[in-house]
Design an enzyme around this catalytic site. Structure first.
Site, short mmCIF file in Angstrom:
data_model
loop_
_atom_site.label_atom_id
_atom_site.label_comp_id
_atom_site.label_asym_id
_atom_site.label_seq_id
_atom_site.Cartn_x
_atom_site.Cartn_y
_atom_site.Cartn_z
N ASP A 75 7.12 -48.41 -16.80
CA ASP A 75 7.20 -46.95 -16.93
C ASP A 75 8.47 -46.58 -17.70
O ASP A 75 8.46 -45.69 -18.56
CB ASP A 75 7.28 -46.26 -15.56
CG ASP A 75 5.97 -46.31 -14.81
OD1 ASP A 75 4.91 -46.31 -15.45
OD2 ASP A 75 6.00 -46.35 -13.56
N LYS A 132 4.38 -48.47 -5.58
CA LYS A 132 5.32 -49.18 -6.47
C LYS A 132 6.48 -49.84 -5.70
O LYS A 132 6.95 -50.91 -6.07
CB LYS A 132 5.87 -48.24 -7.54
CG LYS A 132 4.79 -47.82 -8.54
CD LYS A 132 5.32 -46.88 -9.60
CE LYS A 132 4.17 -46.27 -10.38
NZ LYS A 132 4.58 -45.37 -11.44
N1 NAP Z 1 2.95 -40.21 -17.96
C1 NAP Z 1 3.09 -41.28 -17.21
O1 NAP Z 1 2.92 -42.41 -17.68
C2 NAP Z 1 3.49 -41.14 -15.76
C3 NAP Z 1 3.99 -42.28 -15.09
C4 NAP Z 1 4.35 -42.14 -13.75
C5 NAP Z 1 4.19 -40.91 -13.08
N2 NAP Z 1 3.69 -39.83 -13.77
C6 NAP Z 1 3.55 -38.50 -13.08
O2 NAP Z 1 4.83 -38.15 -12.58
C7 NAP Z 1 4.70 -37.23 -11.51
C8 NAP Z 1 5.68 -37.57 -10.39
O3 NAP Z 1 5.40 -38.83 -9.85
P1 NAP Z 1 6.41 -39.53 -8.81
O4 NAP Z 1 5.77 -40.79 -8.37
O5 NAP Z 1 7.78 -39.61 -9.37
O6 NAP Z 1 6.39 -38.48 -7.60
P2 NAP Z 1 7.23 -38.47 -6.29
O7 NAP Z 1 7.92 -39.79 -6.10
O8 NAP Z 1 6.35 -37.96 -5.23
O9 NAP Z 1 8.41 -37.37 -6.60
C9 NAP Z 1 8.15 -36.05 -6.68
C10 NAP Z 1 9.46 -35.27 -7.01
O10 NAP Z 1 9.06 -34.01 -7.48
C11 NAP Z 1 9.68 -32.97 -6.71
N3 NAP Z 1 8.70 -31.90 -6.59
C12 NAP Z 1 7.41 -32.00 -6.17
N4 NAP Z 1 6.80 -30.79 -6.24
C13 NAP Z 1 7.73 -29.91 -6.71
C14 NAP Z 1 7.72 -28.52 -6.99
N5 NAP Z 1 6.62 -27.77 -6.80
N6 NAP Z 1 8.85 -27.96 -7.46
C15 NAP Z 1 9.96 -28.69 -7.65
N7 NAP Z 1 10.06 -30.01 -7.38
C16 NAP Z 1 8.94 -30.61 -6.92
C17 NAP Z 1 10.08 -33.60 -5.40
O11 NAP Z 1 11.17 -32.89 -4.87
P3 NAP Z 1 11.61 -32.99 -3.31
O12 NAP Z 1 12.48 -34.23 -3.20
O13 NAP Z 1 12.39 -31.74 -3.07
O14 NAP Z 1 10.37 -33.08 -2.49
C18 NAP Z 1 10.42 -35.03 -5.86
O15 NAP Z 1 11.74 -35.12 -6.32
C19 NAP Z 1 3.23 -37.27 -11.10
O16 NAP Z 1 2.63 -36.08 -11.60
C20 NAP Z 1 2.69 -38.50 -11.83
O17 NAP Z 1 1.31 -38.37 -12.16
C21 NAP Z 1 3.35 -39.92 -15.10
#
Ligand code: NAP
Length: 263
Positions: A99, A63
């Site tokens: 989003d 993205k």
């Molecule tokens: N429903 C929808 O339409 C939709 C749309 C977009 C995304 N999503 C979902 O959203 C989720 C996140 O996506 P993203 O792109 O934002 O991910 P990302 O950019 O990789 O961010 C992940 C975040 O989660 C934290 N994190 C990861 N594992 C963790 C754990 N076990 N405990 C606590 N914190 C944790 C990380 O913390 P640190 O900074 O400490 O590493 C970071 O802040 C995914 O599961 C994705 O499939 C859903």
């Protein structure tokens, strides 16, 4: 015939082709939507042009790269520096982020919300934090580690790591981390979540493939809850409409896309 696709890595799990092709069929549009595995973000623009696309969606982890290749950026995509929808017109690439408004539509049924806490500080947290902030909802970020919270602080959104945070009362708590997606972990320490959920009214998890431990805990605390399925649906509805100059009725697009999920 117009061509569209979703770029990501991994991409196999994506249901975007199903949603968009179903809407093409419902509106009798001659178009095709596929999924494309893109390993190298530097290849995004070249691949987009080579495939002669009229538009595309971009998912994790591209993205930010999509934001970089657009000729013009619209609405909230500029603030969060992430694009999930590109529309091509006369060789120019226009970038949007659906989003964020997709999330807003998904929480509409909760009614009036004055304050929110977002767990996580990644790309999804950015989209949700900025759209809530823009809608005058007092929004704070709570993340496991410190590094990613600086982006929010610089843009005027209060952000904390687990180590420097004192719990407060919020109407809405949103999990944007992937905790619970492939394991049974919670997005923050249990004692902290117990305190936060006791006084909150609404719980939302962006994960849509299962009921996460976070949503289970929200239910135990009698919060009104939702998973990320509607957010996923509405980001697709809004993207579809951007592909076609917003000329279709959103409810009719949603209806056509929902049908595809039943098959
Ligand atoms: N429903 C929808 O339409 C939709 C749309 C977009 C995304 N999503 C979902 O959203 C989720 C996140 O996506 P993203 O792109 O934002 O991910 P990302 O950019 O990789 O961010 C992940 C975040 O989660 C934290 N994190 C990861 N594992 C963790 C754990 N076990 N405990 C606590 N914190 C944790 C990380 O913390 P640190 O900074 O400490 O590493 C970071 O802040 C995914 O599961 C994705 O499939 C859903």
């Amino acid at each position: 015939m117009k061509n569209f696709c979703v770029f990501g890595n991994p991409i196999e799990h994506s249901i975007s082709p199903k949603l968009h092709n179903s809407a093409f069929k419902a509106f009798r549009i001659e178009a095709n939507y596929t999924k494309v595995l893109l390993e190298n973000a530097d290849e995004l623009k070249k691949t987009f042009l080579k495939l002669n696309l009229s538009g595309a969606n971009i998912t994790v982890p591209h993205k930010e790269a999509a934001f970089e290749i657009c000729d013009e950026i619209f609405d909230i995509a500029g603030k969060i520096e992430a694009v999930n929808t590109i529309v091509q017109k006369n060789g120019k690439l226009f970038g949007f982020n659906t989003d964020a408004p997709g999330f807003l539509k998904a929480i509409k049924e909760f009614g009036k919300i004055k304050s929110a806490l977002i767990l996580g500080a990644g790309g999804t947290a950015k989209a949700i934090a900025f759209i809530l902030h823009e809608n005058n909802i007092n929004t704070e970020i709570l993340n496991r580690s410190k590094e990613r919270i600086e982006f929010f602080k610089k843009k005027g959104i209060a952000a904390f790591s687990w180590n420097d945070y004192e719990p407060k009362q919020y109407d809405l708590i949103v999990n944007t981390t992937s905790a619970g997606l492939k394991d049974e972990s919670l997005p923050a320490p249990k004692e902290l979540l117990d305190r936060l959920l006791k006084t909150a009214k609404f719980g939302f998890d962006v994960i849509y493939t299962k009921e996460t431990p976070f949503l289970q805990l929200c239910k135990e605390n009698l919060l009104t809850c939702k998973d990320g399925a509607d957010m996923l649906l509405y980001q697709a509805v809004l993207a579809f409409n951007l592909f076609f100059d917003n000329k279709y009725d959103e409810e009719k697009i949603a209806e056509a896309m929902k049908k595809s999920l039943l098959n």
